[in-house]
Design an enzyme around this catalytic site. Structure first.
Site, short mmCIF file in Angstrom:
data_model
loop_
_atom_site.label_atom_id
_atom_site.label_comp_id
_atom_site.label_asym_id
_atom_site.label_seq_id
_atom_site.Cartn_x
_atom_site.Cartn_y
_atom_site.Cartn_z
N LYS A 1 10.46 5.62 -6.67
CA LYS A 1 9.26 6.09 -5.96
C LYS A 1 8.73 4.69 -5.24
O LYS A 1 8.07 3.83 -5.94
CB LYS A 1 8.12 6.57 -6.60
CG LYS A 1 7.07 7.18 -5.86
CD LYS A 1 5.65 7.21 -6.42
CE LYS A 1 4.86 5.92 -6.10
NZ LYS A 1 4.52 5.62 -4.88
N GLU B 1 5.65 -4.88 -15.12
CA GLU B 1 5.28 -6.12 -14.32
C GLU B 1 4.02 -5.76 -13.68
O GLU B 1 3.68 -5.10 -12.61
CB GLU B 1 6.10 -6.71 -13.43
CG GLU B 1 6.16 -8.09 -13.23
CD GLU B 1 5.55 -8.63 -11.95
OE1 GLU B 1 4.18 -8.45 -12.01
OE2 GLU B 1 6.14 -8.84 -11.16
N CYS C 1 2.49 -11.35 -6.55
CA CYS C 1 2.01 -11.09 -7.66
C CYS C 1 1.86 -12.80 -8.75
O CYS C 1 1.23 -12.92 -9.45
CB CYS C 1 3.12 -10.33 -8.39
SG CYS C 1 4.86 -10.85 -8.82
N GLU D 1 -7.42 -10.78 -9.93
CA GLU D 1 -6.43 -10.90 -8.96
C GLU D 1 -6.86 -10.38 -7.54
O GLU D 1 -7.06 -9.16 -7.51
CB GLU D 1 -4.81 -9.97 -9.36
CG GLU D 1 -3.80 -10.46 -8.54
CD GLU D 1 -2.61 -9.75 -9.19
OE1 GLU D 1 -1.55 -10.11 -8.89
OE2 GLU D 1 -2.80 -8.74 -9.73
#
Length: 508
Positions: free
Chosen positions: A185, A260, A299, A402
């Site tokens: 996906k 992750e 990331c 983040e």
């Protein structure tokens, strides 16, 4: 590249070897973030489409002797190498598609395709060169004992929008190398190159039902994959909140999980790294790369600059000067160095973090606003200037959370211990870097940093043969390297008694 998706834009769900429309007939327009205009249409799948794709993957895994899990390793490796060759063949087309889909520059898109091909080749070589099993000494010649590794089964692969094809390859290549079937996906925002990859897998000769894709949103497709009883493993790359939900849903069926979940990555610069003009120039240049590649939507972005106090002012002044000169624009235009953010939502999120930082006392040294429109930077695009925020501290939201945008925060330190404490003062632990001319200090600091990847006098490079993943809330499990392959396998101990005889435990 195979033409199926271009000829039938609404048929981007692939299950059991066929391209399908969504059961509901729903579609979604894919937006070019450089001008906010649609340029492609994909199927908008839901739970029903997901069930169809999982059933196809389950049938392909559970089939007879000729099924993919029982295909010889040499044949699986050969197929992965064919895929790598096809990626090289279609590098320009795929790189352009990645640029338009994700907003990055075409050159970044081309590099991504090279890295995808490298991943397929690495896992092909890894499995082809392995021993068939690990012999275990049972202490007697009458026993043959071996540990073998078998595929997990049906894998659900949920990938993010920032590196669509690269992140998909980090999951698909080891999953196939190990003999699994899968349903992928991709992000509903950037699905196009993953759809194209499915065509390449088919072209390379992958049997029907092994590779399946459902384009659609996370709350329906992703959630169903995570909870589905016929899925044996779920591998997710994305945000912390979504990853937590995936883990909770997967726990109900006790399936394997790999997550992750991003990072808040420190880039620690000691004064001795800047003692020469060459060293200073390199450290500043790499700090720009660390923070602003792909508009900070990485990331492992070095979004936290932690610089020794004695060089802070000179370092930050030069960093801000160069940040202001970064050429923003449509990623397909020559000379553009940085593209737009992926969506209006992502830009608004970035703006809110910057506003909060300024309210909390940060000092704006560059950026902090939307740029003026130009011929290569349409006013409708989701552009935001590379932003440097000075005089930041750990209590600021922008330092803790983040941002996933072109925002660099600056903190300072006086001692080595203070630098390490700041670098480790995060709930994440994905990646970090240390810049120093002192080899002993470099090794000491690298050894003390609680991050899954640590660079010394560099930032961002990775190797497909080296594990990638993080500590803390950056996730669980690893991608790439031997451990990345192990995520897609189960260990089985086979114990064979070569001289069976009665035990006589029971007298009767």
């Amino acid at each position: 590249m195979a033409e199926n998706t271009e000829q039938q834009p609404g048929k981007t769900i692939h299950a059991g070897g066929e391209w399908l429309e969504a059961v509901s007939g729903a579609t979604r327009e894919i937006i070019d973030p450089a001008d906010a205009l649609p340029f492609a249409v994909v199927a908008e799948g839901d739970e029903k489409d997901t069930d169809i794709a999982v059933a196809a993957a389950r049938a392909a895994f559970d089939g007879g002797q000729g099924a993919w899990p029982r295909t010889p390793v040499t044949e699986r490796a050969a197929l992965l190498r064919r895929v790598a060759d096809l990626l090289v063949r279609d590098r320009e087309e795929l790189g352009l598609l990645e640029s338009r889909d994700a907003g990055k520059t075409v050159e970044e898109g081309r590099v991504d395709i090279d890295c995808v091909a490298d991943a397929f080749r690495y896992f092909a070589d890894l499995v082809a060169g392995e021993a068939p099993g690990r012999v275990v000494d049972a202490g007697t010649p009458d026993v043959h004992s071996v540990v073998v590794h078998e595929p997990v089964g049906v894998c659900a692969l949920i990938t993010p929008w920032n590196y669509p094809l690269l992140q998909a390859s980090w999951k698909i290549a080891p999953a196939l190398a190990a003999g699994n079937t899968f349903v992928v996906k991709p992000s509903e925002i950037t699905p196009l190159t993953t759809v194209a990859l499915i065509d390449l897998l088919v072209e390379a000769g992958l049997p029907a039902g092994v590779a399946n894709i459902v384009t659609g949103p996370g709350h329906s497709v992703g959630a169903r994959l995570a909870e589905h009883p016929d899925v044996d493993l779920v591998s997710f790359t994305g945000g912390l909140i979504s990853g937590t939900k995936v883990a909770q849903a997967a726990a109900m069926t006790v399936k394997k999980v790999a997550l992750e979940l991003g990072g808040k990555n420190p880039n620690v610069v000691f004064a001795d790294a800047c003692a020469s003009e060459e060293g200073f120039d390199t450290a500043v240049d790499q700090a720009l790369n660390a923070a602003f590649i792909h508009s900070g939507q990485v990331c492992s972005a070095g979004a936290r600059l932690i610089v020794e106090e004695t060089v802070r002012e000179r370092f930050v002044a030069e960093l801000a000067r160069r940040a202001e000169k970064i050429r923003l624009g449509r990623g397909t235009e020559d000379g553009v160095e940085c593209g737009p953010l992926v969506s209006e939502q992502q830009r608004a999120k970035t703006e809110s973090y910057v506003a909060a930082a300024l309210a909390e006392g940060a000092v704006l040294r560059s950026g902090g606003k939307r740029p003026e429109p130009t011929a290569t930077r349409p006013a409708t695009g989701y552009f935001y200037e590379p932003t440097v925020l000075d005089q930041c501290h750990r209590e600021m939201t922008v330092v803790r959370e983040e941002v996933f945008g072109p925002v660099l925060t600056v903190e300072t330190f006086r001692t080595e211990d203070e630098a390490v404490a700041l670098a480790n003062d995060t709930e994440y632990g994905l990646a970090g870097a240390v810049w120093t001319a002192d080899a002993g200090r470099a090794r000491r600091v690298a050894g003390r940093l609680r991050h899954g990847t640590v660079w010394i006098n560099d930032f961002h490079p990775y190797l497909p043969q080296a594990e990638w993943g993080g500590f803390g809330k950056s996730g669980v499990g690893r991608e790439l390297g031997p451990a990345g392959l192990a995520e897609y396998r189960e260990a089985k101990h086979v114990y064979q008694n070569l001289a069976p005889r009665p035990v006589r435990w029971f007298a009767g």
